[in-house]
Design a protein around this motif. Structure first.
Motif, PDB file in Angstrom:
ATOM      1  N   SER A 209       0.865  -1.178   0.000  1.00  0.00           N
ATOM      2  CA  SER A 209       0.000   0.000   0.000  1.00  0.00           C
ATOM      3  C   SER A 209       0.906   1.233   0.000  1.00  0.00           C
ATOM      4  CB  SER A 209      -0.883   0.000   1.249  1.00  0.00           C
ATOM      5  OG  SER A 209      -1.654   1.174   1.310  1.00  0.00           O
ATOM      6  N   SER A 238      -3.197   4.183   2.472  1.00  0.00           N
ATOM      7  CA  SER A 238      -4.349   4.388   1.599  1.00  0.00           C
ATOM      8  C   SER A 238      -5.274   3.184   1.774  1.00  0.00           C
ATOM      9  CB  SER A 238      -3.904   4.541   0.145  1.00  0.00           C
ATOM     10  OG  SER A 238      -3.144   3.417  -0.253  1.00  0.00           O
ATOM     11  N   GLU A 239      -6.391   3.193   1.068  1.00  0.00           N
ATOM     12  CA  GLU A 239      -7.377   2.127   1.279  1.00  0.00           C
ATOM     13  C   GLU A 239      -7.253   0.988   0.283  1.00  0.00           C
ATOM     14  OE1 GLU A 239     -11.333   3.442   2.998  1.00  0.00           O
ATOM     15  OE2 GLU A 239     -10.813   5.227   1.831  1.00  0.00           O
ATOM     16  N   ASP A 240      -6.167   0.978  -0.503  1.00  0.00           N
ATOM     17  CA  ASP A 240      -5.985  -0.103  -1.466  1.00  0.00           C
ATOM     18  C   ASP A 240      -4.520  -0.510  -1.503  1.00  0.00           C
ATOM     19  OD1 ASP A 240      -4.812   2.065  -2.697  1.00  0.00           O
ATOM     20  OD2 ASP A 240      -5.650   1.656  -4.672  1.00  0.00           O
ATOM     21  N   TRP A 241      -4.192  -1.383  -2.444  1.00  0.00           N
ATOM     22  CA  TRP A 241      -2.811  -1.839  -2.563  1.00  0.00           C
ATOM     23  C   TRP A 241      -2.561  -2.262  -4.002  1.00  0.00           C
ATOM     24  CZ3 TRP A 241      -6.351  -3.717   0.977  1.00  0.00           C
ATOM     25  CH2 TRP A 241      -7.013  -4.893   0.638  1.00  0.00           C
ATOM     26  N   ASN A 297      -5.271   7.315  -3.951  1.00  0.00           N
ATOM     27  CA  ASN A 297      -5.064   5.889  -3.751  1.00  0.00           C
ATOM     28  C   ASN A 297      -3.602   5.539  -4.056  1.00  0.00           C
ATOM     29  OD1 ASN A 297      -4.758   5.602  -6.565  1.00  0.00           O
ATOM     30  ND2 ASN A 297      -6.908   5.033  -6.856  1.00  0.00           N
ATOM     31  N   SER A 298      -3.255   4.272  -3.979  1.00  0.00           N
ATOM     32  CA  SER A 298      -1.850   3.863  -4.135  1.00  0.00           C
ATOM     33  C   SER A 298      -1.286   4.245  -5.497  1.00  0.00           C
ATOM     34  CB  SER A 298      -1.718   2.354  -3.915  1.00  0.00           C
ATOM     35  OG  SER A 298      -1.931   2.017  -2.564  1.00  0.00           O
TER      36      SER A 298
END
Length: 310
Positions: A209, A238-241, A297-298
């Motif tokens: 992430s 962040s909320e993703d990867w 995001n990522s």
């Protein structure tokens, strides 16, 4: 406002951005940095608006001088290179554990009661599932991760024994301007040297992430202001990867390159070096409960970093 804040490692990547934010908010800021990885040019735009001290927290007398008269400490001084711990583990013990102990002792002796600590997702090691929450087992697989975990435990003891309030931030991969280590920096340097070929350490499927520095700073300030317990732990991500191969693709495309040959260089179980982890991503529900929402995001964070470093 009148409060004086010490930022250790304030000439480094994350530290210097914290200096910018706190100066902009009207705090008096003192920086201590031994310049082992930090750079004074990260602070030169601030001129005389900050107090800059070249010193080393491995020396107890420097730690005492640094905390004298401050109201809170943001502890970002550390050796940030995870790979170093494989070949020279003593570096991370000294730069991370010894330095943190000396800082805590200085805070105890001078009566400083607030600490914000830059920890790392590396304390989780190789989790069985991702994303991981703050209550997941601490099982580091690198000396760097172990040193950060040791620092967290020292800090916890000092909160119980001496009335210090601590906010521990377990950062994912933080990226952005002034970055001088890690995969994005590494890829860009390799491609500048040879724009036709890119060596990727590992098999490229490693998952990470990435969080942009502005989001990381915002999360840090929010946690510092709103966390109410004596010892507080927050994942910062962040909320993703995304995979390392995806990072490579973003870097190549953003730099305007084409037909780049990617060469993978894995060691055991597909990672890039001993102590590297295959997959790590973080749950950030605790931060979100305080009102945090990352703006990038990522993939966006990586792209913005490359654009800012070109």
């Amino acid at each position: 406002m009148g409060e004086t804040i010490l930022i250790t490692g304030g000439a480094g990547f994350i530290g210097s951005h914290m200096v910018d934010r706190l100066v902009n908010e009207g705090f008096k800021v003192r920086v201590i940095d031994n310049l082992s990885s930090g750079r004074l040019e990260n602070l030169k735009h601030l001129g005389t608006s900050i107090e800059a001290m070249i010193g080393d927290l491995k020396k107890p007398e420097d730690a005492l001088k640094a905390v004298d008269g401050v109201d809170a400490v943001f502890h970002f001084a550390a050796n940030p290179e995870v790979r170093v711990s494989t070949t020279n583990p003593e570096t991370h013990f000294n730069e991370n554990v010894v330095a943190t102990f000396n800082l805590l002792e200085a805070m105890r002796r001078r009566g400083v009661k607030e600490l914000v600590f830059a920890s790392s997702s590396s304390v989780y090691g190789e989790p069985s599932e991702i994303p991981v929450g703050e209550d997941a087992p601490i099982r580091p697989v690198s000396v760097y991760g172990a040193s950060k975990a040791a620092c967290e435990n020292l800090i916890h003891a000092y909160t119980r024994l001496y009335g210090i309030r601590a906010v521990v931030l377990r950062y994912a991969n933080v990226v952005g301007p002034r970055l001088r280590h890690g995969v994005v920096w590494d890829f860009m340097n390799k491609l500048r040297t040879n724009p036709r070929e890119l060596e990727v350490l590992g098999n490229g499927t490693q998952v990470r992430s990435y969080i942009y520095i502005d989001d990381a700073v915002e999360a840090t300030i929010l946690a510092w202001r709103k966390a109410s317990d004596a010892f507080n732990v927050f994942n910062v991500a962040s909320e993703d990867w995304i995979t390392v191969d995806e990072v490579a693709k973003i870097v190549i495309e953003t730099m305007g390159l084409k037909d780049v040959k990617i060469i993978h260089k894995p060691v055991a179980h597909g990672v890039g070096w001993l102590g590297d982890v295959k997959k790590i991503a973080l749950k950030i529900e605790r931060l979100k409960a305080l009102g945090f929402k990352p703006k990038l995001n990522s993939a966006q964070a990586v792209k913005e970093t490359v654009l800012g470093m070109m």
